[in-house]
Scaffold this motif. Structure first.
Motif, PDB file in Angstrom:
ATOM      1  N   TYR A 310      46.787  14.416 -10.876  1.00  0.00           N
ATOM      2  CA  TYR A 310      45.758  14.938 -11.774  1.00  0.00           C
ATOM      3  C   TYR A 310      46.064  14.522 -13.213  1.00  0.00           C
ATOM      4  CZ  TYR A 310      45.363  18.512  -7.998  1.00  0.00           C
ATOM      5  OH  TYR A 310      45.256  19.178  -6.806  1.00  0.00           O
ATOM      6  N   ARG A 311      45.044  14.572 -14.052  1.00  0.00           N
ATOM      7  CA  ARG A 311      45.311  14.559 -15.483  1.00  0.00           C
ATOM      8  C   ARG A 311      46.004  15.879 -15.839  1.00  0.00           C
ATOM      9  NH1 ARG A 311      39.186  12.699 -17.140  1.00  0.00           N
ATOM     10  NH2 ARG A 311      39.414  10.460 -16.734  1.00  0.00           N
ATOM     11  N   PRO A 312      46.977  15.841 -16.742  1.00  0.00           N
ATOM     12  CA  PRO A 312      47.704  17.082 -17.042  1.00  0.00           C
ATOM     13  C   PRO A 312      46.953  18.051 -17.935  1.00  0.00           C
ATOM     14  CG  PRO A 312      48.577  15.265 -18.324  1.00  0.00           C
ATOM     15  CD  PRO A 312      47.575  14.663 -17.381  1.00  0.00           C
ATOM     16  N   GLY A 313      46.005  17.541 -18.752  1.00  0.00           N
ATOM     17  CA  GLY A 313      45.299  18.434 -19.659  1.00  0.00           C
ATOM     18  C   GLY A 313      46.197  18.927 -20.792  1.00  0.00           C
ATOM     19  N   SER A 314      45.839  20.074 -21.347  1.00  0.00           N
ATOM     20  CA  SER A 314      46.483  20.556 -22.573  1.00  0.00           C
ATOM     21  C   SER A 314      47.945  20.947 -22.397  1.00  0.00           C
ATOM     22  CB  SER A 314      45.704  21.753 -23.134  1.00  0.00           C
ATOM     23  OG  SER A 314      44.438  21.336 -23.599  1.00  0.00           O
ATOM     24  N   ILE A 315      48.405  21.144 -21.164  1.00  0.00           N
ATOM     25  CA  ILE A 315      49.826  21.457 -20.994  1.00  0.00           C
ATOM     26  C   ILE A 315      50.690  20.297 -21.476  1.00  0.00           C
ATOM     27  CG2 ILE A 315      49.572  23.171 -19.172  1.00  0.00           C
ATOM     28  CD1 ILE A 315      49.921  21.051 -17.104  1.00  0.00           C
ATOM     29  N   PHE A 316      50.098  19.080 -21.547  1.00  0.00           N
ATOM     30  CA  PHE A 316      50.824  17.905 -22.018  1.00  0.00           C
ATOM     31  C   PHE A 316      51.117  17.982 -23.521  1.00  0.00           C
ATOM     32  CE2 PHE A 316      51.320  13.119 -21.311  1.00  0.00           C
ATOM     33  CZ  PHE A 316      52.282  13.287 -20.336  1.00  0.00           C
ATOM     34  N   LYS A 317      50.412  18.867 -24.225  1.00  0.00           N
ATOM     35  CA  LYS A 317      50.593  18.976 -25.677  1.00  0.00           C
ATOM     36  C   LYS A 317      52.003  19.449 -26.040  1.00  0.00           C
ATOM     37  CE  LYS A 317      45.683  19.829 -26.453  1.00  0.00           C
ATOM     38  NZ  LYS A 317      44.624  20.835 -26.688  1.00  0.00           N
ATOM     39  N   ILE A 318      52.629  20.210 -25.145  1.00  0.00           N
ATOM     40  CA  ILE A 318      54.010  20.645 -25.388  1.00  0.00           C
ATOM     41  C   ILE A 318      54.931  19.427 -25.454  1.00  0.00           C
ATOM     42  CG2 ILE A 318      55.936  22.013 -24.505  1.00  0.00           C
ATOM     43  CD1 ILE A 318      53.661  23.747 -25.387  1.00  0.00           C
ATOM     44  N   ALA A 319      54.762  18.520 -24.505  1.00  0.00           N
ATOM     45  CA  ALA A 319      55.579  17.300 -24.497  1.00  0.00           C
ATOM     46  C   ALA A 319      55.257  16.421 -25.703  1.00  0.00           C
ATOM     47  CB  ALA A 319      55.351  16.533 -23.189  1.00  0.00           C
ATOM     48  N   GLN A 320      53.970  16.314 -26.052  1.00  0.00           N
ATOM     49  CA  GLN A 320      53.579  15.519 -27.221  1.00  0.00           C
ATOM     50  C   GLN A 320      54.264  16.041 -28.471  1.00  0.00           C
ATOM     51  OE1 GLN A 320      51.957  12.857 -26.798  1.00  0.00           O
ATOM     52  NE2 GLN A 320      50.104  13.047 -25.584  1.00  0.00           N
ATOM     53  N   ALA A 321      54.307  17.362 -28.608  1.00  0.00           N
ATOM     54  CA  ALA A 321      54.902  17.975 -29.798  1.00  0.00           C
ATOM     55  C   ALA A 321      56.381  17.627 -29.908  1.00  0.00           C
ATOM     56  CB  ALA A 321      54.712  19.484 -29.752  1.00  0.00           C
ATOM     57  N   MET A 322      57.110  17.715 -28.796  1.00  0.00           N
ATOM     58  CA  MET A 322      58.552  17.473 -28.851  1.00  0.00           C
ATOM     59  C   MET A 322      58.874  16.003 -29.102  1.00  0.00           C
ATOM     60  SD  MET A 322      60.213  20.135 -26.134  1.00  0.00           S
ATOM     61  CE  MET A 322      59.040  19.861 -24.830  1.00  0.00           C
ATOM     62  N   VAL A 323      58.056  15.088 -28.565  1.00  0.00           N
ATOM     63  CA  VAL A 323      58.260  13.664 -28.831  1.00  0.00           C
ATOM     64  C   VAL A 323      58.052  13.379 -30.316  1.00  0.00           C
ATOM     65  CG1 VAL A 323      57.341  11.357 -28.413  1.00  0.00           C
ATOM     66  CG2 VAL A 323      57.697  12.917 -26.496  1.00  0.00           C
ATOM     67  N   ALA A 324      57.006  13.949 -30.884  1.00  0.00           N
ATOM     68  CA  ALA A 324      56.715  13.735 -32.309  1.00  0.00           C
ATOM     69  C   ALA A 324      57.805  14.332 -33.197  1.00  0.00           C
ATOM     70  CB  ALA A 324      55.357  14.336 -32.657  1.00  0.00           C
ATOM     71  N   LEU A 325      58.333  15.504 -32.815  1.00  0.00           N
ATOM     72  CA  LEU A 325      59.441  16.100 -33.560  1.00  0.00           C
ATOM     73  C   LEU A 325      60.671  15.199 -33.494  1.00  0.00           C
ATOM     74  CD1 LEU A 325      59.086  19.845 -32.443  1.00  0.00           C
ATOM     75  CD2 LEU A 325      58.767  18.973 -34.777  1.00  0.00           C
ATOM     76  N   GLN A 326      60.956  14.669 -32.313  1.00  0.00           N
ATOM     77  CA  GLN A 326      62.122  13.808 -32.148  1.00  0.00           C
ATOM     78  C   GLN A 326      61.995  12.538 -32.989  1.00  0.00           C
ATOM     79  OE1 GLN A 326      64.878  14.575 -30.389  1.00  0.00           O
ATOM     80  NE2 GLN A 326      65.857  12.656 -31.008  1.00  0.00           N
ATOM     81  N   GLU A 327      60.783  11.999 -33.075  1.00  0.00           N
ATOM     82  CA  GLU A 327      60.551  10.788 -33.855  1.00  0.00           C
ATOM     83  C   GLU A 327      60.443  11.071 -35.349  1.00  0.00           C
ATOM     84  OE1 GLU A 327      60.079   7.257 -32.982  1.00  0.00           O
ATOM     85  OE2 GLU A 327      61.384   8.124 -31.444  1.00  0.00           O
ATOM     86  N   GLY A 328      60.379  12.352 -35.726  1.00  0.00           N
ATOM     87  CA  GLY A 328      60.335  12.724 -37.145  1.00  0.00           C
ATOM     88  C   GLY A 328      58.999  12.506 -37.815  1.00  0.00           C
ATOM     89  N   VAL A 329      57.923  12.360 -37.037  1.00  0.00           N
ATOM     90  CA  VAL A 329      56.608  12.141 -37.645  1.00  0.00           C
ATOM     91  C   VAL A 329      55.927  13.456 -38.002  1.00  0.00           C
ATOM     92  CG1 VAL A 329      56.311   9.907 -36.521  1.00  0.00           C
ATOM     93  CG2 VAL A 329      55.456  11.967 -35.394  1.00  0.00           C
ATOM     94  N   ILE A 330      56.435  14.585 -37.479  1.00  0.00           N
ATOM     95  CA  ILE A 330      55.982  15.914 -37.877  1.00  0.00           C
ATOM     96  C   ILE A 330      57.198  16.834 -37.941  1.00  0.00           C
ATOM     97  CG2 ILE A 330      53.671  15.654 -36.840  1.00  0.00           C
ATOM     98  CD1 ILE A 330      54.685  17.535 -34.563  1.00  0.00           C
TER      99      ILE A 330
END
Length: 603
Positions: A310-330
């Motif tokens: 399936y498409r994961p939907g909004s639960i994927f936003k948790i992973a998106q947030a942590m990747v962006a934090l790790q990369e220092g873009v937010i």
């Protein structure tokens, strides 16, 4: 002249003697048919089938055991003056069915008129009791005892799997020589994955018989017999009561429930809906029942927790947030305006920080997060810049176990999909692409695909603050009391553990005051979760929810997918919270939520 004749006669005698010696050698040494003919009337070779290992739940409750089953064997050379009418009466057959059985007998690859060959299979203990007193009336027919699977509960069918006779295809592929035609083998689930531990080792017994075919004891006092070795028992990770409750909640619905103990990776419950009654795939009605189950349009044999993508939907936003934090873009304090002219959103919010964006599941926020992640200015060419950013994004996402097989101890696990630059190169046929072409992956839509197991594992990873142990269904094999070595190893993500605290805090707020507050909140325990509503045009959306509890020292992580059920805060969040209650307290304290789920009116 006479001397010449004498030599010729001598040569002829030598040649004749040599021919007889060669023939005798072939009869006695090379060709065993004559030995079989000599021995078959006096000695009966019987297979001693091993007892298959038992399967228990994590609390020692017996899930799968063995029950007696019998095959009717025939040595056709010994069949004399068969009373077909009596035979049909005893074995509940029709004359046409009897003729067909003889026809099929001679078509079998292993058929020999002087060796035992299976004539009828899967006779039950009741059948055996009925025919036991009459079997001596049918010379050439013998009963072969074996066992088949039986179940203490009609639960966890897709996880446990089923056992049936090995197919000709599998037999041809078997290079070990372990299996023979007629042997039973695990076909799916735990039964298939742990076949080498469960099956045991076959033995053989030689029985003496008199001229009437009546057994007179062991041949040579059992000197040539070999005993079978029973298979090893297995303790599964399944909590039977939780499993039964999950199947009760998902009855009449399509979807999946997977609950994991985060610290160990042990699967507490794996529910696939619709499922099937495992007792149907045992006994002499196996073939007809298998056809019915296989042809069911609801696909009960399709193990959704592992095979549905399936498409994961909004639960994927948790992973998106942590990747962006790790990369220092937010940072956790980064605010991005909810600009609904860019991408649609829902709920009353305007300019949230990261925790607020997760709480309210803000689509424009995560559109902006992914843009910052993919376009970091590492190249002056916007197309190349997106490629570089996506490759880094893919690396982080893959470390969570997305886009790959986790390696669960079951067959047929699917990979899902985390798109890479190479994927989009293929998709666009070599034409250039950039962020504006692929931004839908920011909110778990577009090309993203996950299997439910991956989302439950992701919830466990957040609960563990950055690592997971491969989810598995077996806690202990045999007397060792241990799982396989692959299921104790920790797998760490590429994300710093500090960022998981941000995710945990945000998931707590989702349940306390966000999209899951109405049906996932529990009075006595902090639940951390995230809802998802997965687009499924033209049909209704899928309802999705992941969670773990309690927040500190979590003991359960869960993912729930309910197909065609709309918002994640309804069906999926309700089922997940009921499962958490059941596991932590033994029962639900919110009967109104249980009633809501059972009614199934989510849209």
């Amino acid at each position: 002249m006479n001397e010449g004749r004498k030599e010729i006669i001598q040569i002829v005698f030598v040649l004749v003697a040599f021919v007889f010696l060669i023939k005798l050698f072939f009869i006695q040494v090379v060709d065993d048919r004559y030995a079989q003919l000599a021995n078959s009337n006096a000695i009966l070779r019987q297979i001693d089938y091993p007892v298959r290992g038992l399967i228990y739940d994590r609390n020692g409750k017996l899930l799968v055991y063995n029950t007696p089953e019998f095959d009717l064997q025939i040595i056709q050379r010994e069949v004399k003056n068969l009373d077909s009418a009596k035979f049909c009466e005893v074995f509940s057959m029709t004359p046409a069915g009897l003729r067909q059985s003889f026809k099929e007998l001679k078509a079998k690859k292993e058929y020999s008129p002087v060796k035992p060959t299976i004539f009828l299979t899967k006779l039950s203990a009741r059948d055996f009791a009925k025919i036991e007193d009459n079997i001596d009336e049918f010379p050439g027919f013998y009963i072969q005892a074996r066992t088949t699977r039986a179940y203490n509960a009609q639960a966890a069918a897709n996880a446990i799997g089923y056992v049936s006779e090995i197919s000709k295809t599998k037999l041809e592929r078997d290079k070990t020589g372990i299996y023979k035609q007629g042997d039973y083998i695990g076909q799916s689930g735990i039964e298939a994955f742990y076949e080498q531990y469960l099956r045991g080792t076959r033995g053989v017994r030689f029985k003496l018989r008199n001229v009437d075919g009546i057994e007179k004891g062991s041949f040579r006092d059992g000197e040539m017999d070999t005993l079978s070795t029973p298979g090893q028992d297995i303790t599964s990770t399944i909590d039977l009561e939780l499993q039964k409750y999950g199947e009760f909640l998902l009855k009449g619905k399509s979807g999946s429930i997977i609950a994991i103990e985060p610290k160990t990776g042990e699967i507490l419950s794996m529910v696939s809906g619709p499922s099937y009654d495992p007792t149907l795939l045992t006994g002499k009605n196996y073939s007809s029942n298998f056809v019915l189950i296989s042809n069911d349009t609801n696909k009960p044999l399709f193990n959704r927790p592992l095979m549905a993508q399936y498409r994961p939907g909004s639960i994927f936003k948790i992973a998106q947030a942590m990747v962006a934090l790790q990369e220092g873009v937010i940072t956790p304090e980064t605010r991005i305006r909810c600009d609904r002219s860019i991408i649609d959103c829902h709920g009353p919010h305007t300019n949230e920080d990261l925790r607020g964006a997760i709480t309210n599941s803000c689509n424009p926020y995560f559109w902006g997060v992914l843009r910052r992640m993919l376009n970091q200015g590492k190249s002056n060419n916007p197309f190349d810049d997106t490629r570089v950013g996506l490759a880094e994004w893919n690396k982080h996402m893959s470390s969570f176990g997305f886009g790959t097989r986790l390696g669960i101890d079951l067959p047929n696990e699917k990979r899902g999909l985390v798109p890479s630059p190479a994927y989009y190169d293929r998709a666009y046929g070599g034409r250039p692409w950039k962020f504006s072409n692929i931004y839908s992956i920011a909110i778990g839509e577009g090309e993203n695909l996950v299997v439910p197991l991956q989302m439950a594992n992701f919830a466990a990873t957040v609960a563990n603050k950055g690592y997971y142990i491969t989810p598995h269904l077996v806690k202990a094999i045999g007397p060792s009391g241990k799982p396989l070595p692959a299921y104790v190893e920790k797998h760490f993500t590429t994300i710093d553990s500090a960022y998981f605290r941000v995710a945990r805090d945000a998931m707590e707020r989702v349940v306390e005051a966000g999209t899951a507050q109405y049906r996932a909140k529990l009075k006595d325990v902090i639940v951390c979760g995230k809802t998802g509503t997965v687009q499924n045009e033209p049909r209704p959306d899928h309802s999705v929810f992941i969670a773990f509890a309690p927040k500190e020292n979590p003991t359960i992580a869960i993912s729930v997918y309910v197909e065609f059920s709309g918002q994640g805060g309804r069906a999926a969040a309700s089922i997940a919270s009921l499962m958490i209650e059941k596991y932590l307290y033994g029962a639900t304290k919110r009967p109104q939520i249980e009633e809501y789920v059972l009614k199934g009116k989510f849209l």
